[in-house]
Each structure stands twice: as C-alpha cells, then as structure tokens.
Design a protein around this motif. Structure first.
Motif, PDB file in Angstrom:
ATOM      1  N   GLU A 124       0.842  -1.199   0.000  1.00 51.58           N
ATOM      2  CA  GLU A 124       0.000   0.000   0.000  1.00 51.58           C
ATOM      3  C   GLU A 124       0.873   1.243   0.000  1.00 51.58           C
ATOM      4  O   GLU A 124       1.797   1.365   0.814  1.00 51.58           O
ATOM      5  N   LEU A 125       0.553   2.174  -0.910  1.00 50.58           N
ATOM      6  CA  LEU A 125       1.309   3.423  -1.015  1.00 50.58           C
ATOM      7  C   LEU A 125       0.419   4.628  -0.762  1.00 50.58           C
ATOM      8  O   LEU A 125      -0.677   4.729  -1.322  1.00 50.58           O
ATOM      9  N   CYS A 126       0.915   5.542   0.040  1.00 53.03           N
ATOM     10  CA  CYS A 126       0.286   6.847   0.237  1.00 53.03           C
ATOM     11  C   CYS A 126       1.131   7.849  -0.536  1.00 53.03           C
ATOM     12  O   CYS A 126       2.328   7.998  -0.262  1.00 53.03           O
ATOM     13  N   LEU A 127       0.519   8.523  -1.518  1.00 52.61           N
ATOM     14  CA  LEU A 127       1.249   9.473  -2.349  1.00 52.61           C
ATOM     15  C   LEU A 127       0.936  10.899  -1.926  1.00 52.61           C
ATOM     16  O   LEU A 127      -0.227  11.279  -1.854  1.00 52.61           O
ATOM     17  N   THR A 128       2.000  11.676  -1.671  1.00 57.08           N
ATOM     18  CA  THR A 128       1.858  13.082  -1.305  1.00 57.08           C
ATOM     19  C   THR A 128       2.788  13.900  -2.198  1.00 57.08           C
ATOM     20  O   THR A 128       3.709  13.363  -2.805  1.00 57.08           O
ATOM     21  N   GLY A 129       2.550  15.203  -2.250  1.00 52.15           N
ATOM     22  CA  GLY A 129       3.476  16.093  -2.938  1.00 52.15           C
ATOM     23  C   GLY A 129       2.895  16.794  -4.143  1.00 52.15           C
ATOM     24  O   GLY A 129       1.690  17.009  -4.250  1.00 52.15           O
ATOM     25  N   VAL A 130       3.784  17.149  -5.062  1.00 52.92           N
ATOM     26  CA  VAL A 130       3.426  17.942  -6.242  1.00 52.92           C
ATOM     27  C   VAL A 130       4.098  17.336  -7.474  1.00 52.92           C
ATOM     28  O   VAL A 130       5.079  16.602  -7.351  1.00 52.92           O
ATOM     29  N   CYS A 131       3.591  17.597  -8.552  1.00 56.23           N
ATOM     30  CA  CYS A 131       2.315  18.151  -8.968  1.00 56.23           C
ATOM     31  C   CYS A 131       1.315  17.010  -9.131  1.00 56.23           C
ATOM     32  O   CYS A 131       1.634  15.993  -9.742  1.00 56.23           O
ATOM     33  N   LEU A 137       0.627  11.873 -10.507  1.00 50.95           N
ATOM     34  CA  LEU A 137      -0.191  11.078 -11.423  1.00 50.95           C
ATOM     35  C   LEU A 137       0.612   9.958 -12.092  1.00 50.95           C
ATOM     36  O   LEU A 137       0.199   8.797 -12.094  1.00 50.95           O
ATOM     37  N   HIS A 138       1.757  10.288 -12.648  1.00 51.68           N
ATOM     38  CA  HIS A 138       2.552   9.275 -13.338  1.00 51.68           C
ATOM     39  C   HIS A 138       3.064   8.207 -12.374  1.00 51.68           C
ATOM     40  O   HIS A 138       3.129   7.025 -12.732  1.00 51.68           O
ATOM     41  N   THR A 139       3.405   8.608 -11.165  1.00 53.04           N
ATOM     42  CA  THR A 139       3.804   7.634 -10.149  1.00 53.04           C
ATOM     43  C   THR A 139       2.626   6.735  -9.790  1.00 53.04           C
ATOM     44  O   THR A 139       2.783   5.511  -9.671  1.00 53.04           O
ATOM     45  N   ALA A 140       1.438   7.320  -9.660  1.00 52.00           N
ATOM     46  CA  ALA A 140       0.238   6.542  -9.317  1.00 52.00           C
ATOM     47  C   ALA A 140      -0.095   5.524 -10.411  1.00 52.00           C
ATOM     48  O   ALA A 140      -0.431   4.372 -10.111  1.00 52.00           O
ATOM     49  N   VAL A 141      -0.014   5.933 -11.662  1.00 53.81           N
ATOM     50  CA  VAL A 141      -0.306   5.010 -12.767  1.00 53.81           C
ATOM     51  C   VAL A 141       0.671   3.835 -12.750  1.00 53.81           C
ATOM     52  O   VAL A 141       0.266   2.672 -12.869  1.00 53.81           O
ATOM     53  N   ASP A 142       1.962   4.122 -12.585  1.00 55.61           N
ATOM     54  CA  ASP A 142       2.943   3.041 -12.532  1.00 55.61           C
ATOM     55  C   ASP A 142       2.706   2.138 -11.321  1.00 55.61           C
ATOM     56  O   ASP A 142       2.798   0.907 -11.419  1.00 55.61           O
ATOM     57  N   ALA A 143       2.390   2.726 -10.179  1.00 53.78           N
ATOM     58  CA  ALA A 143       2.127   1.940  -8.972  1.00 53.78           C
ATOM     59  C   ALA A 143       0.912   1.033  -9.188  1.00 53.78           C
ATOM     60  O   ALA A 143       0.930  -0.149  -8.819  1.00 53.78           O
ATOM     61  N   TYR A 144      -0.125   1.568  -9.785  1.00 55.81           N
ATOM     62  CA  TYR A 144      -1.318   0.779 -10.094  1.00 55.81           C
ATOM     63  C   TYR A 144      -0.956  -0.405 -11.001  1.00 55.81           C
ATOM     64  O   TYR A 144      -1.353  -1.539 -10.757  1.00 55.81           O
ATOM     65  N   TYR A 148       0.130  -2.109  -6.697  1.00 50.80           N
ATOM     66  CA  TYR A 148       0.055  -1.482  -5.378  1.00 50.80           C
ATOM     67  C   TYR A 148      -1.332  -0.891  -5.142  1.00 50.80           C
ATOM     68  O   TYR A 148      -1.969  -0.388  -6.067  1.00 50.80           O
ATOM     69  N   GLN A 149      -1.782  -0.924  -3.886  1.00 49.87           N
ATOM     70  CA  GLN A 149      -2.991  -0.220  -3.477  1.00 49.87           C
ATOM     71  C   GLN A 149      -2.594   1.225  -3.215  1.00 49.87           C
ATOM     72  O   GLN A 149      -1.536   1.487  -2.623  1.00 49.87           O
ATOM     73  N   ASN A 174     -11.467   6.977  -9.816  1.00 52.48           N
ATOM     74  CA  ASN A 174     -12.334   6.250 -10.750  1.00 52.48           C
ATOM     75  C   ASN A 174     -11.595   5.311 -11.689  1.00 52.48           C
ATOM     76  O   ASN A 174     -12.193   4.362 -12.199  1.00 52.48           O
ATOM     77  N   THR A 175     -10.330   5.577 -11.966  1.00 52.95           N
ATOM     78  CA  THR A 175      -9.606   4.761 -12.927  1.00 52.95           C
ATOM     79  C   THR A 175      -8.543   3.880 -12.281  1.00 52.95           C
ATOM     80  O   THR A 175      -8.283   2.770 -12.742  1.00 52.95           O
ATOM     81  N   LEU A 176      -7.944   4.362 -11.189  1.00 50.52           N
ATOM     82  CA  LEU A 176      -6.905   3.593 -10.518  1.00 50.52           C
ATOM     83  C   LEU A 176      -7.384   2.928  -9.228  1.00 50.52           C
ATOM     84  O   LEU A 176      -6.616   2.226  -8.577  1.00 50.52           O
ATOM     85  N   GLY A 177      -8.624   3.202  -8.844  1.00 51.71           N
ATOM     86  CA  GLY A 177      -9.171   2.591  -7.635  1.00 51.71           C
ATOM     87  C   GLY A 177      -8.550   3.079  -6.350  1.00 51.71           C
ATOM     88  O   GLY A 177      -8.612   2.414  -5.321  1.00 51.71           O
ATOM     89  N   ALA A 178      -7.946   4.256  -6.392  1.00 52.06           N
ATOM     90  CA  ALA A 178      -7.293   4.813  -5.203  1.00 52.06           C
ATOM     91  C   ALA A 178      -8.332   5.284  -4.186  1.00 52.06           C
ATOM     92  O   ALA A 178      -9.435   5.702  -4.553  1.00 52.06           O
ATOM     93  N   THR A 179      -7.939   5.213  -2.944  1.00 51.26           N
ATOM     94  CA  THR A 179      -8.745   5.795  -1.871  1.00 51.26           C
ATOM     95  C   THR A 179      -8.305   7.246  -1.722  1.00 51.26           C
ATOM     96  O   THR A 179      -7.106   7.518  -1.532  1.00 51.26           O
ATOM     97  N   ILE A 180      -9.257   8.154  -1.837  1.00 52.37           N
ATOM     98  CA  ILE A 180      -8.964   9.580  -1.649  1.00 52.37           C
ATOM     99  C   ILE A 180      -9.438   9.956  -0.251  1.00 52.37           C
ATOM    100  O   ILE A 180     -10.603   9.732   0.092  1.00 52.37           O
TER     101      ILE A 180
END
Length: 181
Positions: A124-131, A137-144, A148-149, A174-180
């Motif tokens: 499980e990854l918690c992503l913080t920061g910019v932009c 976004l690009h990190t989240a897509v690769d993690a997905y 990774y959750q 909606n696309t990566l299933g991330a919890t916001i």
C-alpha cells in the motif's frame, strides 16, 4: 505493509520564487504533508522522498524542452521545502527513510523503487506532494500497474493547474481505484 512517497516537495516546486512553482497551492498543503510524513515515520513505515534531479544541459531529456530548468542537481531549488526539510534533516539517517533521485515524472521510471518496496513487503502506497497531475499522477499510474494499493490524501497534493489537479483526483479514484482521503 505500507509506505509514504513524498514526491517533489522542493523549493523549485513550492517556494514563491521557485523555478516551476505551485505557489500558494503547494504551500497550503505543507502542514498536512509534514504531519502525514511524521505519522508514517513514527509508525515505522517506509518513507520515500522521490525527488526530481535535472541537468539543464542534458539535450536528450524531454523535460528540458517542456519546462524551464528546475530541480537542478546541486542547487537550493532541489532542496526540500519548509518544515519538510527540517524533518528530513533530523531523520535522514533512519533506516526507514529513503532519498530517491528520479529523472522522470514517475518515481518508478528508471529507479529501484519497486525493488525497495517489494523487499519490505509493501503493498500500500500513500502518495503526497506535487504536482498532482504530473509527477504524482505518473507515479500513481505506474504503482497501479505494478499492483500497489493507492491512497491519496487530497490535502497533501497540489498543482499549479487547478483543473489538472481536480481531474487527477478523479482519475486516481475512478480509474486507478485509489482511496482519496
């Protein structure tokens, strides 16, 4: 197991006089971002500082054509911003803190991040920061894509583009299933 990725929260991306700054939007998330980082650290979770590092003379790097020079290696612009810098300075030698130099938007592209996470059993990854709509976004897509959750704290990500920021948050959910949160 979980980890927090702190992405590009540096002077060039956050300070008022930063080379590619998110300005007030980036500055507004400082307290939440630092508090989350401290909570993960105090819980013994892996905390990764995934930080852009550029050479403005690299004629082959596409970002040098898209954006002004930013996060140049060896400059103060690449240093962590505000109280996050203080936290890092006080804890950088801890075995649960990892500084990750990156050349591309995604913290996974051309780095050993996936290996470091998997050897610790992190899922499980918690992503913080910019932009929000670029590096996060690009990190989240690769993690997905790597399985990774994802958790994205809305008050700990920011962009210089409010429309892109809002779009990315929707895309995460909606696309990566991330919890916001």
């Amino acid at each position: 197991m979980r980890a927090l990725l702190s992405i590009d929260y540096t002077n060039d991306f956050v300070a008022t006089d930063g080379k590619l700054t998110t300005g007030k939007a980036g500055q507004a998330i400082e307290t939440e971002l630092v508090d989350l980082t401290k909570k993960y650290f105090e819980h013994g979770d892996f905390v990764v500082f995934a930080i852009d590092g550029h050479d403005p003379n690299d004629q082959y790097h596409p970002e040098n054509k898209l954006f002004p020079p930013h996060n140049v290696i060896g400059t103060s612009g690449r240093k962590l911003y505000g109280s996050l810098a203080d936290f890092y300075q006080g804890n950088q030698s801890a075995e649960t803190i990892y500084w990750l130099d990156k050349r591309h938007y995604s913290a996974f592209s051309g780095t050993d991040l996936d290996i470091r996470l998997r050897e610790r059993g992190i899922t499980e990854l918690c992503l913080t920061g910019v932009c929000t709509d670029i590096c996060v976004l690009h990190t989240a897509v690769d993690a997905y894509n790597l399985g990774y959750q994802l958790m994205i704290p809305e008050q700990a990500v920011a962009s210089f583009d409010p429309t892109g920021h809002a779009w990315a948050l929707t895309h995460f959910k909606n696309t990566l299933g991330a919890t916001i949160i």
